[in-house]
Design an enzyme around this catalytic site. Structure first.
Site, short mmCIF file in Angstrom:
data_model
loop_
_atom_site.label_atom_id
_atom_site.label_comp_id
_atom_site.label_asym_id
_atom_site.label_seq_id
_atom_site.Cartn_x
_atom_site.Cartn_y
_atom_site.Cartn_z
N ARG A 216 -47.15 42.82 18.60
CA ARG A 216 -47.08 42.77 20.06
C ARG A 216 -47.93 41.63 20.64
NH1 ARG A 216 -46.84 49.23 21.49
NH2 ARG A 216 -44.61 49.27 21.87
N LYS B 291 -43.65 60.94 19.86
CA LYS B 291 -43.67 61.16 21.32
C LYS B 291 -42.49 62.07 21.70
CE LYS B 291 -46.03 56.81 22.43
NZ LYS B 291 -45.87 55.44 22.90
N GLY C 45 -43.60 50.24 18.93
CA GLY C 45 -44.79 49.66 18.30
C GLY C 45 -44.94 50.11 16.86
N GLY D 292 -39.84 53.32 23.79
CA GLY D 292 -39.37 54.08 24.96
C GLY D 292 -38.61 53.19 25.92
N1 LIG Z 1 -43.33 64.51 10.88
C1 LIG Z 1 -44.26 63.92 11.61
N2 LIG Z 1 -45.34 64.62 12.04
C2 LIG Z 1 -46.30 64.01 12.77
N3 LIG Z 1 -46.28 62.71 13.15
C3 LIG Z 1 -45.23 61.99 12.75
C4 LIG Z 1 -44.17 62.54 11.99
N4 LIG Z 1 -43.28 61.57 11.76
C5 LIG Z 1 -43.74 60.45 12.35
N5 LIG Z 1 -44.92 60.67 12.94
C6 LIG Z 1 -45.80 59.70 13.63
O1 LIG Z 1 -45.12 59.13 14.72
C7 LIG Z 1 -45.86 57.99 15.12
C8 LIG Z 1 -44.99 57.02 15.87
O2 LIG Z 1 -44.42 57.68 16.97
P1 LIG Z 1 -43.92 56.90 18.28
O3 LIG Z 1 -45.08 56.35 19.01
O4 LIG Z 1 -43.05 57.89 18.99
O5 LIG Z 1 -43.03 55.72 17.67
P2 LIG Z 1 -42.81 54.22 18.21
O6 LIG Z 1 -44.16 53.61 18.49
O7 LIG Z 1 -42.09 53.49 17.13
O8 LIG Z 1 -41.99 54.37 19.46
C9 LIG Z 1 -46.42 57.42 13.83
O9 LIG Z 1 -47.79 57.17 14.01
C10 LIG Z 1 -46.15 58.50 12.78
O10 LIG Z 1 -47.27 58.78 11.97
O1 LIG Z 2 -46.24 51.98 22.63
C1 LIG Z 2 -45.53 52.02 23.61
O2 LIG Z 2 -44.34 52.67 23.65
P1 LIG Z 2 -43.44 53.00 22.33
O3 LIG Z 2 -44.26 53.88 21.40
O4 LIG Z 2 -42.28 53.76 22.93
O5 LIG Z 2 -43.03 51.70 21.74
C2 LIG Z 2 -45.86 51.31 24.89
O6 LIG Z 2 -47.05 50.55 24.77
C3 LIG Z 2 -45.96 52.31 26.03
O7 LIG Z 2 -46.99 53.23 25.77
P2 LIG Z 2 -46.93 54.70 26.43
O8 LIG Z 2 -45.76 55.45 25.80
O9 LIG Z 2 -48.27 55.33 26.11
O10 LIG Z 2 -46.71 54.50 27.92
#
Ligand SMILES: Nc1ncnc2c1ncn2[C@@H]1O[C@H](COP(=O)(O)OP(=O)(O)O)[C@@H](O)[C@H]1O
Ligand SMILES: O=C(OP(=O)(O)O)[C@H](O)COP(=O)(O)O
Length: 394
Positions: free
Chosen positions: A36, A197, A351, A374
């Site tokens: 990023r 999330k 991310g 997101g």
């Molecule tokens: N089964 C699980 N239980 C708990 N955490 C998980 C599981 N699978 C994935 N994760 C966690 O989800 C996190 C990423 O989630 P998220 O922020 O939603 O993804 P992104 O940043 O790609 O949008 C990672 O740090 C990973 O360790």
């Molecule tokens: O990591 C982010 O989103 P992402 O996990 O959906 O890629 C962005 O920095 C937004 O963060 P936020 O979901 O805490 O508002």
């Protein structure tokens, strides 16, 4: 794009308040993936080279309006300085005297970074006073934080109402690439949703079901669906309040003829650590005091098959806790399937998802790695991103 960009404004001698998304993964205070930061460099360099005084702002994590020492932006400022090859002034405050003094000391071309904007309680509330205070620092607002463009916060939305507000190159590029892919998506179109999330991501599934041919669920998100199917999930991540919603999405998928895939087997552990006892079980047999931390091999094989039969795949959110090797196989398997699939256009968003494909050295085999998870999902749903809507029209 119908929004003005940094090409459309005079920058020389102007102070620019530039929102970036430096929300990078950290482990013990070290940045584990700087995708990023690197993605924002073209905008930062352009602003600086064109004589702007650059004030950068970003969030890091979710500190909930409080100062959290481990979420200060110092490691980010250091990495940014290294990447730019020039010093970046970092303030310890988000707003106030220290920031004003540092800003007034800037010369054309200089770059400073204010502290994690989410330390301030007004940021997430889109507090008009904070938004005005950010705007008062500068002549021009630039939004290059695609990853946070789905948030209507003071530094992503509110500030844009006070001074000329334009897009940076990263925001422009993301909107262009994702917009093109979604305009008339090649089919079969598959979305893979995982990650942690759960609250954010479960909300997008409803609209995605109107767009995709296949929807694949993995990561921490999967267990709310597995529970909704009537199975026990032990200590796995679960959003109790969303179980009924998950059930309704599976029904909607059936009505719409969308193929809906959830894991058939998972990797469970009796502790959240590398040296925990680990085993692969079918989803019917998740032990009550164990936690599912990855998808299992049969699931990887099934998902890989769906990937190979697709023309467009959008993937957001890791399949498991890929940061730990013991739970990285599912995410790696999906990343490899995507990297090796012929004729499949692959878009990775988020991310942590971007960090995962970097970790497996597969980033250059993907067609587009989006800095927003997101944000890209909300775009795909057809929503207007508030951080984009607030910018000046062309
Ligand atoms: N089964 C699980 N239980 C708990 N955490 C998980 C599981 N699978 C994935 N994760 C966690 O989800 C996190 C990423 O989630 P998220 O922020 O939603 O993804 P992104 O940043 O790609 O949008 C990672 O740090 C990973 O360790
Ligand atoms: O990591 C982010 O989103 P992402 O996990 O959906 O890629 C962005 O920095 C937004 O963060 P936020 O979901 O805490 O508002």
């Amino acid at each position: 794009m119908n929004k003005k960009t940094i090409r459309d404004v005079e920058l020389n001698g102007k102070t620019v308040f530039c929102r970036v998304d430096f929300n990078v993964p950290l482990e013990n205070g070290e940045i584990t993936d700087d995708t990023r930061i690197r993605a924002a460099l073209p905008t930062i360099q352009y602003l600086s080279e064109n004589g702007a005084k650059v004030i950068l702002a970003s969030h890091l994590g979710r500190p909930d309006g409080q100062v959290k020492e481990e979420l200060r932006l110092d490691p980010v400022a250091k990495r940014l300085s290294d990447l730019l090859g020039s010093a970046v002034v970092k303030t310890d405050e988000v707003i106030g005297d220290e920031v004003h003094t540092a800003a007034s000391n800037l010369k054309p071309g200089d770059i400073m970074l204010i502290e994690n904007v989410r330390f301030h309680p007004g940021e997430k509330k889109n507090d008009p006073e904070l938004a005005k205070a950010f705007a008062d620092l500068a002549d021009i607002y630039v939004n290059d934080a695609f990853g946070a463009a789905h948030r209507a916060h003071a530094s992503t939305e509110g500030v844009a109402h006070h001074i000329p507000a334009v897009a940076g190159f990263l925001l422009e590029k993301e909107l262009e690439i994702l917009g093109k892919a979604m305009e008339n998506p090649e089919r079969p179109f598959t979305a893979i949703i995982g990650g942690a999330k759960v609250k954010d991501k479960i909300g997008v599934i409803d609209n995605l079901l109107d767009k995709v041919d296949n929807l694949i669920i993995g990561g921490g998100l999967a267990y709310t669906f597995i529970k909704a199917m009537g199975y026990e999930v032990g200590k796995s991540l679960l959003d109790e309040e969303k179980i009924d919603l998950a059930k309704s999405f599976m029904e909607k998928a059936e009505q719409k003829g969308v193929n809906f895939y959830t894991p058939v087997d998972v990797v469970v552990a009796d502790d959240f650590s590398e040296d925990a006892n680990i085993k692969v079980v079918p989803i019917e047999d998740i032990p009550s005091d164990w936690e599912a931390l990855d998808i299992g091999p049969k699931t990887v094989e099934k998902y890989a098959e769906v990937i190979r039969s697709s023309k467009l795949v959008v993937w957001n959110g890791p399949m498991g806790v890929f940061e730990k090797d013991a739970f990285a196989k599912g995410t790696k398997g999906i990343a490899e399937a995507l990297a090796n699939a012929d004729g499949v256009y692959s878009i990775i968003g988020g991310g942590d998802s971007a960090a995962a494909v970097e970790k497996f050295d597969l980033a250059d085999k993907m067609d587009h790695i989006s800095t927003g998870g997101g944000a890209s999902l909300e775009l795909m749903e057809g929503k207007t991103l508030p951080g984009v809507a607030a910018l000046n029209d062309k």
